[in-house]
Design an enzyme around this catalytic site. Structure first.
Site, PDB file in Angstrom:
ATOM      1  N   GLU A  35     -12.813  21.749  83.138  1.00  0.00           N
ATOM      2  CA  GLU A  35     -12.422  22.311  81.841  1.00  0.00           C
ATOM      3  C   GLU A  35     -13.664  22.405  80.970  1.00  0.00           C
ATOM      4  O   GLU A  35     -14.417  21.440  80.851  1.00  0.00           O
ATOM      5  CB  GLU A  35     -11.362  21.403  81.194  1.00  0.00           C
ATOM      6  CG  GLU A  35     -11.121  21.645  79.724  1.00  0.00           C
ATOM      7  CD  GLU A  35     -10.617  23.065  79.412  1.00  0.00           C
ATOM      8  OE1 GLU A  35      -9.635  23.486  80.021  1.00  0.00           O
ATOM      9  OE2 GLU A  35     -11.254  23.737  78.555  1.00  0.00           O
ATOM     10  N   GLN A 113       2.427  20.108  72.636  1.00  0.00           N
ATOM     11  CA  GLN A 113       1.490  20.421  73.712  1.00  0.00           C
ATOM     12  C   GLN A 113       0.379  19.364  73.771  1.00  0.00           C
ATOM     13  O   GLN A 113      -0.015  18.932  74.852  1.00  0.00           O
ATOM     14  CB  GLN A 113       0.894  21.810  73.469  1.00  0.00           C
ATOM     15  CG  GLN A 113      -0.013  22.253  74.584  1.00  0.00           C
ATOM     16  CD  GLN A 113      -0.121  23.768  74.683  1.00  0.00           C
ATOM     17  OE1 GLN A 113       0.723  24.488  74.165  1.00  0.00           O
ATOM     18  NE2 GLN A 113      -1.135  24.240  75.341  1.00  0.00           N
ATOM     19  N   TYR A 216      12.524  30.961  61.967  1.00  0.00           N
ATOM     20  CA  TYR A 216      12.092  32.338  62.221  1.00  0.00           C
ATOM     21  C   TYR A 216      12.460  33.112  60.961  1.00  0.00           C
ATOM     22  O   TYR A 216      13.637  33.373  60.699  1.00  0.00           O
ATOM     23  CB  TYR A 216      12.802  32.918  63.446  1.00  0.00           C
ATOM     24  CG  TYR A 216      12.432  32.192  64.725  1.00  0.00           C
ATOM     25  CD1 TYR A 216      11.280  32.532  65.415  1.00  0.00           C
ATOM     26  CD2 TYR A 216      13.226  31.171  65.225  1.00  0.00           C
ATOM     27  CE1 TYR A 216      10.919  31.872  66.575  1.00  0.00           C
ATOM     28  CE2 TYR A 216      12.877  30.501  66.378  1.00  0.00           C
ATOM     29  CZ  TYR A 216      11.723  30.857  67.062  1.00  0.00           C
ATOM     30  OH  TYR A 216      11.382  30.189  68.207  1.00  0.00           O
ATOM     31  N   ASP A 296      -0.592  30.795  82.011  1.00  0.00           N
ATOM     32  CA  ASP A 296      -0.892  32.036  81.287  1.00  0.00           C
ATOM     33  C   ASP A 296      -1.840  32.946  82.064  1.00  0.00           C
ATOM     34  O   ASP A 296      -1.909  34.145  81.787  1.00  0.00           O
ATOM     35  CB  ASP A 296      -1.505  31.713  79.913  1.00  0.00           C
ATOM     36  CG  ASP A 296      -0.448  31.294  78.895  1.00  0.00           C
ATOM     37  OD1 ASP A 296       0.715  31.098  79.294  1.00  0.00           O
ATOM     38  OD2 ASP A 296      -0.791  31.158  77.703  1.00  0.00           O
ATOM     39  N   GLY A 305      11.014  31.491  72.129  1.00  0.00           N
ATOM     40  CA  GLY A 305      11.908  31.016  73.188  1.00  0.00           C
ATOM     41  C   GLY A 305      11.357  29.758  73.838  1.00  0.00           C
ATOM     42  O   GLY A 305      12.067  29.018  74.514  1.00  0.00           O
TER      43      GLY A 305
HETATM   44  C1  LIG Z   1       1.161  29.481  68.781  1.00  0.00           C
HETATM   45  C2  LIG Z   1       1.753  29.248  70.122  1.00  0.00           C
HETATM   46  C3  LIG Z   1       2.976  28.606  70.204  1.00  0.00           C
HETATM   47  C4  LIG Z   1       3.546  28.369  71.450  1.00  0.00           C
HETATM   48  N1  LIG Z   1       4.757  27.732  71.501  1.00  0.00           N
HETATM   49  C5  LIG Z   1       5.287  27.430  72.714  1.00  0.00           C
HETATM   50  C6  LIG Z   1       6.491  26.643  72.813  1.00  0.00           C
HETATM   51  O1  LIG Z   1       7.075  26.242  71.815  1.00  0.00           O
HETATM   52  N2  LIG Z   1       6.951  26.313  74.059  1.00  0.00           N
HETATM   53  C7  LIG Z   1       6.293  26.726  75.208  1.00  0.00           C
HETATM   54  O2  LIG Z   1       6.766  26.389  76.314  1.00  0.00           O
HETATM   55  N3  LIG Z   1       5.163  27.490  75.130  1.00  0.00           N
HETATM   56  C8  LIG Z   1       4.641  27.841  73.934  1.00  0.00           C
HETATM   57  N4  LIG Z   1       3.471  28.523  73.854  1.00  0.00           N
HETATM   58  C9  LIG Z   1       2.805  28.960  75.074  1.00  0.00           C
HETATM   59  C10 LIG Z   1       1.967  27.868  75.690  1.00  0.00           C
HETATM   60  O3  LIG Z   1       1.110  27.285  74.746  1.00  0.00           O
HETATM   61  C11 LIG Z   1       1.146  28.470  76.826  1.00  0.00           C
HETATM   62  O4  LIG Z   1       1.991  29.228  77.667  1.00  0.00           O
HETATM   63  C12 LIG Z   1       0.518  27.367  77.652  1.00  0.00           C
HETATM   64  O5  LIG Z   1      -0.322  26.585  76.861  1.00  0.00           O
HETATM   65  C13 LIG Z   1      -0.286  27.954  78.808  1.00  0.00           C
HETATM   66  O6  LIG Z   1      -0.948  26.925  79.475  1.00  0.00           O
HETATM   67  P1  LIG Z   1      -2.103  27.263  80.497  1.00  0.00           P
HETATM   68  O7  LIG Z   1      -2.483  25.949  81.084  1.00  0.00           O
HETATM   69  O8  LIG Z   1      -1.678  28.337  81.405  1.00  0.00           O
HETATM   70  O9  LIG Z   1      -3.282  27.874  79.625  1.00  0.00           O
HETATM   71  P2  LIG Z   1      -4.253  27.218  78.462  1.00  0.00           P
HETATM   72  O10 LIG Z   1      -3.523  26.154  77.764  1.00  0.00           O
HETATM   73  O11 LIG Z   1      -4.736  28.376  77.728  1.00  0.00           O
HETATM   74  O12 LIG Z   1      -5.390  26.553  79.327  1.00  0.00           O
HETATM   75  C14 LIG Z   1      -6.405  27.288  79.954  1.00  0.00           C
HETATM   76  C15 LIG Z   1      -7.658  26.419  79.940  1.00  0.00           C
HETATM   77  O13 LIG Z   1      -8.629  26.974  80.817  1.00  0.00           O
HETATM   78  C16 LIG Z   1      -9.905  26.717  80.259  1.00  0.00           C
HETATM   79  N5  LIG Z   1     -10.873  27.658  80.849  1.00  0.00           N
HETATM   80  C17 LIG Z   1     -10.787  29.015  80.871  1.00  0.00           C
HETATM   81  N6  LIG Z   1     -11.853  29.537  81.510  1.00  0.00           N
HETATM   82  C18 LIG Z   1     -12.621  28.482  81.897  1.00  0.00           C
HETATM   83  C19 LIG Z   1     -13.862  28.388  82.602  1.00  0.00           C
HETATM   84  N7  LIG Z   1     -14.530  29.473  83.025  1.00  0.00           N
HETATM   85  N8  LIG Z   1     -14.381  27.165  82.853  1.00  0.00           N
HETATM   86  C20 LIG Z   1     -13.713  26.045  82.435  1.00  0.00           C
HETATM   87  N9  LIG Z   1     -12.549  26.081  81.751  1.00  0.00           N
HETATM   88  C21 LIG Z   1     -11.995  27.280  81.491  1.00  0.00           C
HETATM   89  C22 LIG Z   1      -9.700  26.949  78.764  1.00  0.00           C
HETATM   90  O14 LIG Z   1     -10.692  26.313  78.003  1.00  0.00           O
HETATM   91  C23 LIG Z   1      -8.316  26.341  78.562  1.00  0.00           C
HETATM   92  O15 LIG Z   1      -8.376  24.998  78.155  1.00  0.00           O
HETATM   93  C24 LIG Z   1       2.878  28.794  72.622  1.00  0.00           C
HETATM   94  C25 LIG Z   1       1.634  29.443  72.530  1.00  0.00           C
HETATM   95  C26 LIG Z   1       1.068  29.662  71.295  1.00  0.00           C
HETATM   96  C27 LIG Z   1      -0.269  30.346  71.208  1.00  0.00           C
END
Ligand SMILES: Cc1cc2nc3c(=O)[nH]c(=O)nc-3n(C[C@H](O)[C@H](O)[C@H](O)COP(=O)(O)OP(=O)(O)OC[C@H]3O[C@@H](n4cnc5c(N)ncnc54)[C@H](O)[C@@H]3O)c2cc1C
Length: 508
Positions: A35, A113, A216, A296, A305
């Site tokens: 990370e 989170q 909302y 993501d 949702g």
């Molecule tokens: C405002 C907001 C509210 C939300 N509310 C909800 C909710 O209520 N309930 C829910 O279920 N979801 C919610 N979500 C969605 C949820 O936050 C995301 O779907 C989730 O965090 C995705 O997790 P992830 O691990 O896929 O990605 P991320 O959490 O984006 O993690 C990806 C990681 O990869 C790292 N990375 C990327 N490229 C590199 C690289 N080259 N080298 C090293 N590290 C790297 C980044 O630094 C990051 O830390 C919300 C999102 C937002 C923005």
């Protein structure tokens, strides 16, 4: 350049990457997670774990810390569409939510989170994962046998290589791995830019004492007529999400917050602001050779949702047992090809469900007409049945992608229903018995012995029970039901079919 070896390298320590590391550890696979940030996320983003996520977390021993991580206040949720926090309520989500206790032994969690990532990181380390922060993933190559990963320490700029059998791209919405693999995306694309303003205010008298509060807002006086006001882990800290506008002044931002709360002279302090995009985008494939996309990086949805983080956690859960079985030689590599056909169709539906919620909550012009009304919440969450994947299809069973959770078919490819069976030593509930093992429920001693023998011959862990009948699992007329480590039904049939069924599922 020095080089290390790991079975799996995971890029990204968000919910998807940490889940992946934790569940691989549960199956005895030591992964390296890298990370670029210095720690897990501290920002108030996703909140809430649905019962399916909680079942998976129970199985890996992290349910209790997540349940315990509720914000201050009484353990209840306010989630409404309203004119403002103090104004007219147009719709109460909680009042209309079905009682999920019929479908799962777990209730929903309310952890943020930040707290969830913290708990996952701790559990992943306990289970043997190596978490390396301030480490940049700088590219990779793959061939038929392995993936060569280049990493860069952001502390001392050292560049080094890691060889892994598999690479998991959990690099989030701005990740580059999918693009490097030439994997395209589809969906409605960009929907809206939003600014999230964190502010400190004493809203206890207005918001009440519920631990989680979401409004909302639908109000012509806020930008684009809609916004979202949410509570955080701190009783006096809130986030106001509003349509982004680079021209908006500080005074105008303050006025929007006052309108959203509904108190014209509200006293508060702004703590910071971040902007992000709402989008609807799904990767065209979740696998390319030895690389898998999760979270993501695989599917981006607007937050309406609350399933984005949940789907990210579940990706790790559903992929881990397959990677582990292949790495341990218990399954053929073809098992991994089932990840995409099993999980991508679900991701498509969840992304569209969240976009449809957004259209409802935020009056997004043009989107409602295309998407229609969101699917019933319980069906979306509990009713999915894979059409294709690592299971032996039952030709006599229905083939709908979603079924009513009140009438689960229990067919192969679907969740094993939440039902009680009469075991020889007392009642059994399969969904409470999930862990890093296959499960077999047999109505005869022959079926029970055959399931145990089949698992032994393939060298996979199994827990087998003899029960009075498997009919409560929707398997009337069958003797044995075989359940995968992720709680999906693998097969149902007679004792003589169990060995070939398990071999089929394991691609042996
Ligand atoms: C405002 C907001 C509210 C939300 N509310 C909800 C909710 O209520 N309930 C829910 O279920 N979801 C919610 N979500 C969605 C949820 O936050 C995301 O779907 C989730 O965090 C995705 O997790 P992830 O691990 O896929 O990605 P991320 O959490 O984006 O993690 C990806 C990681 O990869 C790292 N990375 C990327 N490229 C590199 C690289 N080259 N080298 C090293 N590290 C790297 C980044 O630094 C990051 O830390 C919300 C999102 C937002 C923005």
């Amino acid at each position: 350049m020095q080089r290390e070896d790991f079975d799996v390298v995971i890029v990204g320590s968000g919910l998807a990457g940490l889940s992946m590391a934790m569940f691989l550890g549960q199956h005895g696979i030591r992964a390296l997670l890298v990370e670029r940030r210095a720690s897990t996320s501290t920002l108030p983003k996703a909140r809430g774990q649905n019962p399916i996520t909680m079942e998976a977390l129970r199985s890996v021993g992290v349910a209790e810390p997540i349940y315990a991580a509720i914000p201050p206040g009484k353990p209840a949720i306010t989630s409404v569409i309203s004119e403002s926090m103090t104004g007219k309520v147009f719709y109460d989500h909680v009042a209309h939510r079905p009682d999920f206790s019929r479908f799962s032994p777990e209730r929903s969690g309310m952890a943020s989170q930040a707290k969830t990532e913290e708990a996952f990181a701790k559990r992943a380390r306990e289970l043997g994962a190596v978490l390396r922060f301030q480490t940049l993933f700088d590219g990779f190559t793959q061939d038929a046998d392995s993936v060569e990963v280049t990493l860069r320490s952001l502390e001392d700029d050292t560049v080094y290589g890691v060889r892994a059998r598999y690479l998991v791209a959990a690099d989030g919405v701005r990740g580059t791995i999918a693009k490097d693999l030439g994997i395209g995306t589809h969906g409605y694309g960009f929907l809206k830019s939003v600014t999230a303003v964190r502010f400190r205010a004493d809203l206890a008298k207005i918001a009440g004492d519920n631990a989680m509060v979401v409004h909302y807002i639908q109000n012509p006086a806020v930008p684009d007529g809609a916004g979202v006001l949410v509570s955080t882990d701190y009783k006096d800290e809130w986030v106001a999400n509003m349509s982004a506008d680079p021209e908006r002044t500080e005074a105008q931002t303050h006025a929007v917050i006052r309108t959203m709360v509904g108190v014209p002279d509200l006293q508060f302090e702004v703590l910071g602001a971040t902007s992000y995009d709402y989008a609807h985008r799904i990767a065209d494939r979740l696998q390319s050779g030895r690389v898998f996309l999760v979270g993501d990086a695989a599917h981006v949805m607007p937050p309406t949702g609350g399933q984005g983080g949940n789907t990210a956690v579940q990706d790790g859960y559903y992929l881990a047992w397959k990677l582990a079985a292949v790495l341990k030689g218990q399954a053929g590599p073809r098992l991994l090809e089932s990840f995409d056909p099993e999980r991508r169709p679900y991701a498509e539906v969840v992304c569209t469900w969240q976009a449809a919620n957004l259209a409802e909550h935020r009056r997004l012009e043009g989107v409602s007409e295309v998407l229609g009304r969101p699917m019933d919440h319980a069906t979306m969450m509990f009713g999915y049945a894979c059409k294709e994947g690592a299971f032996v299809p039952d030709p006599s069973a229905p083939t709908d992608e979603f079924e009513s959770p009140d009438r689960p078919s229990g067919r192969p490819g679907a969740r094993v229903p939440y039902a009680e069976l009469a075991g020889l030593e007392g009642p059994l509930q399969p969904r409470k018995l999930l862990g890093p093992w296959f499960m077999a429920f047999s109505a005869s001693s022959e079926g029970h012995a055959a399931a145990q023998a089949a698992a032994d011959s393939f060298g996979v862990p199994i827990k087998a029970w003899q029960v009075a009948s498997v009919a409560p699992l929707g398997a009337e007329g069958h003797d044995t039901v075989l359940v995968r480590p992720d709680g999906m039904v693998a097969w149902r049939g007679s004792p003589r079919g169990v060995e070939s069924a398990l071999g089929f599922v394991l691609c042996r």
